[in-house]
Design an enzyme around this catalytic site. Structure first.
Site, PDB file in Angstrom:
ATOM      1  N   PHE A 139       0.845  -1.197   0.000  1.00 53.98           N
ATOM      2  CA  PHE A 139       0.000   0.000   0.000  1.00 53.98           C
ATOM      3  C   PHE A 139       0.879   1.245   0.000  1.00 53.98           C
ATOM      4  O   PHE A 139       1.796   1.353   0.817  1.00 53.98           O
ATOM      5  CB  PHE A 139      -0.912   0.020   1.233  1.00 53.98           C
ATOM      6  CG  PHE A 139      -1.797   1.232   1.281  1.00 53.98           C
ATOM      7  CD1 PHE A 139      -2.876   1.352   0.428  1.00 53.98           C
ATOM      8  CD2 PHE A 139      -1.534   2.263   2.169  1.00 53.98           C
ATOM      9  CE1 PHE A 139      -3.692   2.478   0.453  1.00 53.98           C
ATOM     10  CE2 PHE A 139      -2.341   3.399   2.206  1.00 53.98           C
ATOM     11  CZ  PHE A 139      -3.428   3.499   1.349  1.00 53.98           C
ATOM     12  N   ASP A 172       9.228   2.822   1.431  1.00 52.46           N
ATOM     13  CA  ASP A 172       8.071   3.511   1.998  1.00 52.46           C
ATOM     14  C   ASP A 172       8.004   3.169   3.491  1.00 52.46           C
ATOM     15  O   ASP A 172       7.549   2.084   3.868  1.00 52.46           O
ATOM     16  CB  ASP A 172       6.804   3.057   1.254  1.00 52.46           C
ATOM     17  CG  ASP A 172       5.536   3.702   1.821  1.00 52.46           C
ATOM     18  OD1 ASP A 172       5.575   4.224   2.956  1.00 52.46           O
ATOM     19  OD2 ASP A 172       4.496   3.651   1.128  1.00 52.46           O
ATOM     20  N   LYS A 191       3.201   9.216   8.740  1.00 49.35           N
ATOM     21  CA  LYS A 191       2.312   8.940   9.881  1.00 49.35           C
ATOM     22  C   LYS A 191       2.795   9.391  11.267  1.00 49.35           C
ATOM     23  O   LYS A 191       2.249  10.309  11.838  1.00 49.35           O
ATOM     24  CB  LYS A 191       1.977   7.449   9.908  1.00 49.35           C
ATOM     25  CG  LYS A 191       1.028   7.044   8.780  1.00 49.35           C
ATOM     26  CD  LYS A 191       0.480   5.660   8.968  1.00 49.35           C
ATOM     27  CE  LYS A 191      -0.708   5.375   8.075  1.00 49.35           C
ATOM     28  NZ  LYS A 191      -0.367   4.904   6.733  1.00 49.35           N
TER      29      LYS A 191
HETATM   30  C1  LIG Z   1      -0.706   5.212   5.382  1.00 50.89           C
HETATM   31  C2  LIG Z   1       0.266   4.823   4.337  1.00 50.89           C
HETATM   32  C3  LIG Z   1       0.412   5.560   3.155  1.00 50.89           C
HETATM   33  C4  LIG Z   1      -0.492   6.727   2.813  1.00 50.89           C
HETATM   34  O1  LIG Z   1      -0.393   7.756   3.725  1.00 50.89           O
HETATM   35  P1  LIG Z   1      -1.555   8.879   3.769  1.00 50.89           P
HETATM   36  O2  LIG Z   1      -1.049   9.866   4.773  1.00 50.89           O
HETATM   37  O3  LIG Z   1      -2.807   8.190   4.164  1.00 50.89           O
HETATM   38  O4  LIG Z   1      -1.647   9.464   2.412  1.00 50.89           O
HETATM   39  C5  LIG Z   1       1.376   5.170   2.259  1.00 50.89           C
HETATM   40  N1  LIG Z   1       2.180   4.124   2.508  1.00 50.89           N
HETATM   41  C6  LIG Z   1       2.072   3.388   3.637  1.00 50.89           C
HETATM   42  C7  LIG Z   1       3.006   2.248   3.856  1.00 50.89           C
HETATM   43  C8  LIG Z   1       1.108   3.706   4.577  1.00 50.89           C
HETATM   44  O5  LIG Z   1       0.974   2.963   5.679  1.00 50.89           O
END
Ligand SMILES: *Cc1c(COP(=O)(O)O)cnc(C)c1O
Length: 413
Positions: free
Chosen positions: A157, A241, A270
Protein backbone atom coordinates in the site's frame (compact mmCIF):
# COMPACT_ATOMS: atom_id res chain seq x y z
CA UNK A 1 -23.89 17.59 29.23
CA UNK A 2 -21.98 14.38 29.82
CA UNK A 3 -18.80 14.21 31.89
CA UNK A 4 -16.65 13.34 28.90
CA UNK A 5 -17.82 16.36 26.97
CA UNK A 6 -17.06 18.77 29.76
CA UNK A 7 -13.42 17.88 29.30
CA UNK A 8 -13.33 17.84 25.52
CA UNK A 9 -13.32 21.56 24.94
CA UNK A 10 -14.19 20.94 21.29
CA UNK A 11 -17.96 20.82 21.15
CA UNK A 12 -20.83 22.57 22.87
CA UNK A 13 -23.17 20.66 25.13
CA UNK A 14 -26.14 21.46 22.97
CA UNK A 15 -24.77 20.04 19.73
CA UNK A 16 -23.14 17.12 21.49
CA UNK A 17 -26.39 16.25 23.24
CA UNK A 18 -27.91 15.30 19.90
CA UNK A 19 -24.87 13.16 19.19
CA UNK A 20 -25.14 10.90 22.23
CA UNK A 21 -26.28 7.27 21.97
CA UNK A 22 -25.35 6.96 18.31
CA UNK A 23 -27.28 10.12 17.37
CA UNK A 24 -24.24 11.24 15.35
CA UNK A 25 -24.44 8.31 12.94
CA UNK A 26 -27.24 9.55 10.68
CA UNK A 27 -25.72 13.05 10.33
CA UNK A 28 -22.38 11.39 9.56
CA UNK A 29 -24.00 9.32 6.83
CA UNK A 30 -25.49 12.50 5.34
CA UNK A 31 -22.53 14.85 5.51
CA UNK A 32 -19.39 12.76 5.04
CA UNK A 33 -18.41 11.42 1.60
CA UNK A 34 -19.44 7.82 1.08
CA UNK A 35 -15.80 6.76 0.73
CA UNK A 36 -15.90 6.03 4.47
CA UNK A 37 -17.96 3.38 6.22
CA UNK A 38 -19.79 4.74 9.26
CA UNK A 39 -17.29 4.57 12.12
CA UNK A 40 -18.02 2.50 15.23
CA UNK A 41 -17.63 5.34 17.72
CA UNK A 42 -17.36 9.12 17.88
CA UNK A 43 -14.33 10.12 19.96
CA UNK A 44 -14.03 13.36 21.88
CA UNK A 45 -10.90 13.20 24.02
CA UNK A 46 -7.63 11.38 24.60
CA UNK A 47 -4.89 11.15 27.18
CA UNK A 48 -1.81 8.96 26.98
CA UNK A 49 -2.80 5.56 25.57
CA UNK A 50 -6.52 6.15 26.22
CA UNK A 51 -9.42 7.79 24.38
CA UNK A 52 -13.02 8.52 25.35
CA UNK A 53 -16.11 8.44 23.18
CA UNK A 54 -18.99 10.91 23.09
CA UNK A 55 -20.95 8.75 25.56
CA UNK A 56 -18.14 8.80 28.11
CA UNK A 57 -16.77 5.28 27.52
CA UNK A 58 -13.00 4.80 27.88
CA UNK A 59 -10.81 2.76 25.49
CA UNK A 60 -7.22 1.55 25.54
CA UNK A 61 -5.89 2.68 22.16
CA UNK A 62 -3.71 0.01 20.52
CA UNK A 63 -4.05 1.49 17.06
CA UNK A 64 -2.91 5.09 17.70
CA UNK A 65 -4.71 6.49 14.67
CA UNK A 66 -2.92 3.86 12.53
CA UNK A 67 0.61 4.33 13.84
CA UNK A 68 0.26 8.12 14.00
CA UNK A 69 -0.06 9.10 17.67
CA UNK A 70 3.51 8.07 18.51
CA UNK A 71 3.43 9.98 21.81
CA UNK A 72 -0.13 8.94 22.58
CA UNK A 73 -2.80 11.59 23.10
CA UNK A 74 -2.32 15.02 24.62
CA UNK A 75 1.41 14.60 25.28
CA UNK A 76 2.66 17.79 26.98
CA UNK A 77 5.75 18.03 24.74
CA UNK A 78 3.59 18.08 21.61
CA UNK A 79 0.90 20.33 23.12
CA UNK A 80 3.47 22.89 24.20
CA UNK A 81 5.41 22.88 20.92
CA UNK A 82 2.32 23.22 18.73
CA UNK A 83 0.69 25.84 20.97
CA UNK A 84 3.84 27.93 21.08
CA UNK A 85 4.40 27.66 17.34
CA UNK A 86 0.85 28.53 16.33
CA UNK A 87 1.04 31.56 18.61
CA UNK A 88 4.32 32.64 17.02
CA UNK A 89 4.19 31.75 13.33
CA UNK A 90 1.88 29.09 11.89
CA UNK A 91 2.63 29.40 8.20
CA UNK A 92 4.87 31.45 5.92
CA UNK A 93 4.88 29.95 2.32
CA UNK A 94 7.93 28.53 0.62
CA UNK A 95 9.23 32.00 -0.16
CA UNK A 96 10.57 31.87 3.39
CA UNK A 97 12.32 29.37 5.61
CA UNK A 98 11.80 28.94 9.34
CA UNK A 99 14.05 27.54 12.07
CA UNK A 100 11.76 24.58 12.72
CA UNK A 101 11.72 23.58 9.04
CA UNK A 102 15.50 23.55 8.77
CA UNK A 103 15.90 21.81 12.12
CA UNK A 104 13.55 18.98 11.15
CA UNK A 105 15.25 18.52 7.78
CA UNK A 106 18.64 18.25 9.48
CA UNK A 107 17.34 15.82 12.06
CA UNK A 108 15.76 13.63 9.35
CA UNK A 109 19.12 13.46 7.55
CA UNK A 110 20.67 12.17 10.77
CA UNK A 111 18.11 9.55 11.79
CA UNK A 112 17.66 8.15 8.28
CA UNK A 113 21.42 7.81 7.81
CA UNK A 114 21.31 10.01 4.70
CA UNK A 115 23.78 12.35 6.38
CA UNK A 116 25.30 15.33 4.65
CA UNK A 117 24.39 14.10 1.18
CA UNK A 118 20.76 13.86 2.19
CA UNK A 119 17.98 16.25 1.18
CA UNK A 120 14.42 16.57 2.43
CA UNK A 121 11.25 17.53 0.56
CA UNK A 122 8.29 18.19 2.85
CA UNK A 123 4.63 17.53 2.10
CA UNK A 124 1.50 16.89 4.14
CA UNK A 125 0.74 13.20 3.95
CA UNK A 126 2.07 9.79 3.08
CA UNK A 127 0.51 9.77 -0.35
CA UNK A 128 2.13 13.10 -1.14
CA UNK A 129 5.52 11.83 -0.04
CA UNK A 130 5.11 8.88 -2.40
CA UNK A 131 3.95 11.17 -5.22
CA UNK A 132 7.21 13.05 -4.80
CA UNK A 133 9.12 9.77 -4.78
CA UNK A 134 7.36 8.72 -7.99
CA UNK A 135 8.41 11.99 -9.62
CA UNK A 136 11.94 11.32 -8.39
CA UNK A 137 11.81 7.92 -10.09
CA UNK A 138 10.83 9.57 -13.40
CA UNK A 139 13.91 11.79 -13.13
CA UNK A 140 16.19 8.74 -13.10
CA UNK A 141 15.99 8.53 -16.88
CA UNK A 142 19.07 6.53 -17.80
CA UNK A 143 20.91 6.84 -21.09
CA UNK A 144 18.61 7.80 -24.00
CA UNK A 145 15.63 7.74 -21.60
CA UNK A 146 15.79 3.97 -21.36
CA UNK A 147 14.63 3.78 -17.75
CA UNK A 148 10.89 3.53 -18.17
CA UNK A 149 10.07 0.76 -15.70
CA UNK A 150 9.05 1.24 -12.06
CA UNK A 151 8.76 -1.84 -9.88
CA UNK A 152 6.56 -2.18 -6.80
CA UNK A 153 5.26 -5.11 -4.78
CA UNK A 154 1.96 -6.94 -5.02
CA UNK A 155 -0.23 -6.23 -2.00
CA UNK A 156 1.84 -3.21 -0.90
CA UNK A 157 0.00 0.00 0.00
CA UNK A 158 1.40 3.39 -1.00
CA UNK A 159 -1.59 5.74 -0.81
CA UNK A 160 -4.78 6.87 -2.57
CA UNK A 161 -3.74 9.70 -4.91
CA UNK A 162 -3.33 8.77 -8.58
CA UNK A 163 0.44 8.29 -8.51
CA UNK A 164 0.59 6.55 -5.16
CA UNK A 165 -2.35 4.40 -6.25
CA UNK A 166 -0.44 3.42 -9.38
CA UNK A 167 2.28 2.15 -7.02
CA UNK A 168 -0.21 0.37 -4.74
CA UNK A 169 -0.39 -3.34 -5.47
CA UNK A 170 -4.07 -3.85 -4.62
CA UNK A 171 -6.23 -4.11 -7.78
CA UNK A 172 -9.61 -3.53 -6.03
CA UNK A 173 -8.43 -0.07 -4.87
CA UNK A 174 -7.16 0.82 -8.34
CA UNK A 175 -9.62 -0.42 -10.91
CA UNK A 176 -12.28 2.32 -10.75
CA UNK A 177 -9.62 5.01 -11.28
CA UNK A 178 -7.75 3.68 -14.28
CA UNK A 179 -5.96 4.85 -16.34
CA UNK A 180 -3.31 5.54 -13.69
CA UNK A 181 0.16 6.95 -14.37
CA UNK A 182 1.96 4.30 -16.40
CA UNK A 183 5.10 2.25 -16.23
CA UNK A 184 4.50 0.54 -12.88
CA UNK A 185 4.83 -3.24 -12.70
CA UNK A 186 3.96 -5.22 -9.58
CA UNK A 187 6.04 -8.21 -8.61
CA UNK A 188 5.87 -10.84 -5.87
CA UNK A 189 7.74 -10.16 -2.64
CA UNK A 190 10.33 -12.87 -3.26
CA UNK A 191 14.01 -12.66 -4.04
CA UNK A 192 13.42 -14.81 -7.15
CA UNK A 193 10.77 -12.42 -8.51
CA UNK A 194 13.07 -9.50 -7.85
CA UNK A 195 15.99 -11.12 -9.66
CA UNK A 196 13.77 -11.99 -12.61
CA UNK A 197 12.26 -8.50 -12.91
CA UNK A 198 15.16 -6.13 -12.53
CA UNK A 199 17.20 -4.87 -15.46
CA UNK A 200 18.79 -1.64 -16.72
CA UNK A 201 15.43 -0.22 -17.76
CA UNK A 202 14.25 -0.07 -14.15
CA UNK A 203 14.22 3.50 -12.80
CA UNK A 204 13.11 2.60 -9.28
CA UNK A 205 11.98 -0.17 -7.00
CA UNK A 206 9.41 0.77 -4.34
CA UNK A 207 9.32 -1.39 -1.22
CA UNK A 208 6.99 -1.31 1.78
CA UNK A 209 9.27 -3.04 4.31
CA UNK A 210 6.42 -4.44 6.43
CA UNK A 211 3.08 -4.44 4.64
CA UNK A 212 0.90 -2.78 7.24
CA UNK A 213 -2.37 -2.40 5.34
CA UNK A 214 -2.07 -5.98 4.10
CA UNK A 215 -2.07 -7.24 7.70
CA UNK A 216 1.52 -6.58 8.85
CA UNK A 217 3.32 -8.96 6.49
CA UNK A 218 7.10 -9.22 6.79
CA UNK A 219 9.38 -9.44 3.75
CA UNK A 220 11.38 -12.63 3.29
CA UNK A 221 14.74 -12.72 5.08
CA UNK A 222 17.42 -11.02 2.96
CA UNK A 223 14.94 -9.36 0.55
CA UNK A 224 16.02 -5.79 1.29
CA UNK A 225 19.72 -6.64 1.12
CA UNK A 226 19.28 -8.34 -2.27
CA UNK A 227 17.13 -5.40 -3.43
CA UNK A 228 19.96 -3.08 -2.45
CA UNK A 229 22.55 -5.09 -4.42
CA UNK A 230 20.41 -5.37 -7.54
CA UNK A 231 19.23 -1.76 -7.64
CA UNK A 232 22.81 -0.58 -7.21
CA UNK A 233 23.98 -2.86 -10.01
CA UNK A 234 21.30 -1.53 -12.38
CA UNK A 235 21.41 2.10 -11.22
CA UNK A 236 17.77 1.92 -10.12
CA UNK A 237 16.57 3.90 -7.12
CA UNK A 238 15.72 1.82 -4.07
CA UNK A 239 12.81 3.75 -2.53
CA UNK A 240 11.52 2.49 0.82
CA UNK A 241 8.07 3.51 2.00
CA UNK A 242 8.49 3.91 5.77
CA UNK A 243 5.28 5.86 6.17
CA UNK A 244 3.89 3.31 8.63
CA UNK A 245 7.10 1.62 9.82
CA UNK A 246 9.27 4.72 10.27
CA UNK A 247 10.21 7.00 13.14
CA UNK A 248 10.85 4.31 15.74
CA UNK A 249 7.77 2.16 15.26
CA UNK A 250 9.64 -1.11 14.55
CA UNK A 251 12.27 -0.69 17.26
CA UNK A 252 14.77 1.12 15.01
CA UNK A 253 14.35 4.61 13.61
CA UNK A 254 13.60 2.98 10.24
CA UNK A 255 12.84 -0.63 9.33
CA UNK A 256 15.63 -0.86 6.72
CA UNK A 257 18.11 -0.30 9.56
CA UNK A 258 17.30 -3.83 10.81
CA UNK A 259 18.85 -5.06 7.53
CA UNK A 260 21.92 -2.83 7.68
CA UNK A 261 21.27 -1.16 4.32
CA UNK A 262 20.72 2.41 3.15
CA UNK A 263 18.14 3.17 0.44
CA UNK A 264 18.33 5.96 -2.17
CA UNK A 265 15.14 7.49 -0.86
CA UNK A 266 12.71 6.98 1.99
CA UNK A 267 9.19 8.32 2.49
CA UNK A 268 8.05 9.25 6.00
CA UNK A 269 4.73 10.49 7.38
CA UNK A 270 2.31 8.94 9.88
CA UNK A 271 4.16 8.98 13.22
CA UNK A 272 6.52 11.85 12.48
CA UNK A 273 4.46 14.72 13.91
CA UNK A 274 2.25 12.82 16.34
CA UNK A 275 -1.01 13.63 14.55
CA UNK A 276 -0.26 16.94 12.84
CA UNK A 277 -0.37 16.25 9.08
CA UNK A 278 3.10 15.95 7.57
CA UNK A 279 5.00 13.92 5.01
CA UNK A 280 8.56 13.90 3.75
CA UNK A 281 10.73 12.44 1.03
CA UNK A 282 14.33 12.03 2.15
CA UNK A 283 16.93 11.35 -0.55
CA UNK A 284 20.40 9.88 -0.19
CA UNK A 285 23.62 10.43 -2.19
CA UNK A 286 23.18 10.83 -5.97
CA UNK A 287 19.38 10.73 -5.62
CA UNK A 288 19.66 14.12 -3.88
CA UNK A 289 20.81 15.69 -7.19
CA UNK A 290 17.82 14.59 -9.28
CA UNK A 291 15.22 17.26 -8.44
CA UNK A 292 16.06 20.72 -9.70
CA UNK A 293 14.53 24.09 -8.94
CA UNK A 294 10.85 24.43 -9.82
CA UNK A 295 10.13 20.71 -10.26
CA UNK A 296 8.03 20.22 -7.13
CA UNK A 297 6.40 22.15 -4.32
CA UNK A 298 3.58 22.34 -1.82
CA UNK A 299 1.89 25.29 -0.14
CA UNK A 300 1.69 23.72 3.30
CA UNK A 301 4.66 21.38 2.99
CA UNK A 302 7.30 22.07 5.65
CA UNK A 303 5.38 24.84 7.32
CA UNK A 304 6.48 25.91 10.80
CA UNK A 305 3.47 24.42 12.58
CA UNK A 306 3.89 20.90 11.19
CA UNK A 307 7.67 20.91 11.45
CA UNK A 308 7.56 22.21 15.04
CA UNK A 309 5.32 19.25 15.82
CA UNK A 310 7.80 16.96 14.08
CA UNK A 311 10.72 18.37 16.04
CA UNK A 312 8.83 17.92 19.31
CA UNK A 313 7.97 14.30 18.49
CA UNK A 314 11.51 13.38 17.44
CA UNK A 315 13.00 15.11 20.50
CA UNK A 316 10.64 13.26 22.85
CA UNK A 317 11.30 9.91 21.13
CA UNK A 318 14.99 10.48 21.72
CA UNK A 319 14.69 11.88 25.26
CA UNK A 320 12.59 8.94 26.48
CA UNK A 321 14.27 6.31 24.28
CA UNK A 322 10.96 5.39 22.68
CA UNK A 323 12.76 3.54 19.88
CA UNK A 324 14.19 1.22 22.54
CA UNK A 325 10.79 1.09 24.22
CA UNK A 326 9.18 0.04 20.93
CA UNK A 327 11.70 -2.80 20.59
CA UNK A 328 11.27 -4.03 24.18
CA UNK A 329 7.51 -3.58 24.47
CA UNK A 330 7.04 -5.14 21.05
CA UNK A 331 8.75 -8.33 22.24
CA UNK A 332 6.67 -8.34 25.43
CA UNK A 333 3.50 -7.82 23.45
CA UNK A 334 4.36 -10.71 21.14
CA UNK A 335 4.93 -12.93 24.19
CA UNK A 336 1.56 -11.93 25.60
CA UNK A 337 -0.14 -12.77 22.31
CA UNK A 338 1.63 -16.13 22.08
CA UNK A 339 0.63 -16.90 25.66
CA UNK A 340 -3.11 -16.80 24.88
CA UNK A 341 -4.39 -20.33 24.88
CA UNK A 342 -6.71 -19.82 21.93
CA UNK A 343 -7.03 -21.89 18.75
CA UNK A 344 -7.96 -18.64 16.94
CA UNK A 345 -4.40 -17.30 17.05
CA UNK A 346 -2.09 -18.30 14.22
CA UNK A 347 1.19 -16.58 13.46
CA UNK A 348 2.44 -13.39 15.11
CA UNK A 349 4.18 -11.00 12.69
CA UNK A 350 5.89 -7.64 12.49
CA UNK A 351 8.61 -5.81 14.37
CA UNK A 352 8.61 -3.63 17.48
CA UNK A 353 5.22 -2.03 18.01
CA UNK A 354 3.83 -2.86 14.58
CA UNK A 355 2.36 -6.30 15.13
CA UNK A 356 0.10 -8.51 13.06
CA UNK A 357 -1.84 -11.45 14.43
CA UNK A 358 -2.87 -14.05 11.88
CA UNK A 359 -6.24 -15.56 12.73
CA UNK A 360 -6.94 -19.19 11.92
CA UNK A 361 -10.67 -18.79 11.33
CA UNK A 362 -10.84 -15.41 9.57
CA UNK A 363 -13.03 -13.57 12.06
CA UNK A 364 -10.92 -10.48 12.52
CA UNK A 365 -13.80 -8.03 12.30
CA UNK A 366 -15.84 -9.89 14.90
CA UNK A 367 -12.78 -10.01 17.17
CA UNK A 368 -11.99 -6.30 16.79
CA UNK A 369 -15.67 -5.46 17.47
CA UNK A 370 -15.61 -7.61 20.61
CA UNK A 371 -12.41 -5.88 21.74
CA UNK A 372 -13.97 -2.47 21.15
CA UNK A 373 -17.05 -3.40 23.14
CA UNK A 374 -14.68 -4.38 25.97
CA UNK A 375 -12.73 -1.12 25.89
CA UNK A 376 -9.83 -1.95 23.56
CA UNK A 377 -9.09 -0.48 20.12
CA UNK A 378 -7.35 -2.87 17.73
CA UNK A 379 -7.68 -2.99 13.94
CA UNK A 380 -8.73 -5.62 11.42
CA UNK A 381 -7.08 -4.62 8.11
CA UNK A 382 -8.60 -7.76 6.59
CA UNK A 383 -10.69 -10.75 7.72
CA UNK A 384 -7.68 -12.85 8.74
CA UNK A 385 -5.44 -10.29 10.50
CA UNK A 386 -5.46 -8.10 13.57
CA UNK A 387 -3.07 -5.14 13.53
CA UNK A 388 -1.64 -3.58 16.68
CA UNK A 389 0.18 -0.24 16.56
CA UNK A 390 -0.04 1.26 20.05
CA UNK A 391 1.60 4.58 20.96
CA UNK A 392 5.37 4.21 21.40
CA UNK A 393 4.95 5.27 25.04
CA UNK A 394 3.17 2.06 26.15
CA UNK A 395 4.34 0.64 29.47
CA UNK A 396 3.66 -2.21 31.89
CA UNK A 397 0.20 -1.02 32.89
CA UNK A 398 -1.05 -0.76 29.30
CA UNK A 399 0.36 -4.17 28.37
CA UNK A 400 -1.32 -5.79 31.37
CA UNK A 401 -4.58 -4.12 30.46
CA UNK A 402 -4.22 -5.25 26.86
CA UNK A 403 -3.77 -8.83 28.09
CA UNK A 404 -7.01 -8.66 30.08
CA UNK A 405 -9.14 -6.93 27.50
CA UNK A 406 -7.89 -8.82 24.44
CA UNK A 407 -8.09 -12.10 26.36
CA UNK A 408 -11.73 -11.39 27.20
CA UNK A 409 -12.50 -10.51 23.58
CA UNK A 410 -10.91 -13.77 22.38
CA UNK A 411 -12.85 -15.78 24.94
CA UNK A 412 -16.14 -14.13 23.94
CA UNK A 413 -16.07 -15.33 20.32
C1 LIG B 1 -0.71 5.21 5.38
C2 LIG B 1 0.27 4.82 4.34
C3 LIG B 1 0.41 5.56 3.15
C4 LIG B 1 -0.49 6.73 2.81
O1 LIG B 1 -0.39 7.76 3.73
P1 LIG B 1 -1.55 8.88 3.77
O2 LIG B 1 -1.05 9.87 4.77
O3 LIG B 1 -2.81 8.19 4.16
O4 LIG B 1 -1.65 9.46 2.41
C5 LIG B 1 1.38 5.17 2.26
N1 LIG B 1 2.18 4.12 2.51
C6 LIG B 1 2.07 3.39 3.64
C7 LIG B 1 3.01 2.25 3.86
C8 LIG B 1 1.11 3.71 4.58
O5 LIG B 1 0.97 2.96 5.68
Amino acid sequence: MSEALNGSGTTTGEVAGAWLDGGWKAPFGDAIMRTLATPKRMLVRGEGCRVWDVDGNEYLDFLAGIAVNALGHGHPALVEAVSAQVATLAHVSNYFSTPSQLQLAQRLREITGAGERGRVLFGNSGAEANEAAFKLARLNKGQHGRKTRVLALHNAFHGRTMGSLALTGKPPMREAFEPLPGGVEHIDSTIEALEAAIDDRVAALFVEPIKGEAGVLDLPEGFLRRARELTEQHHALLIIDEIQTGVGRTGRWFAYQHEGILPDAVTVAKGMAGGVPIGALVTFGWASDLFTQGQHGSTFGGNPLATAAGNAVLAEIERSDLVGNAARRGEELKQIIRSFDSPLIGDVRGHGLLIGIGLTDGEAHRLSDAALAGGLIVNAPNESSIRLAPPLIVGDAELAEFRDRFGRALASL
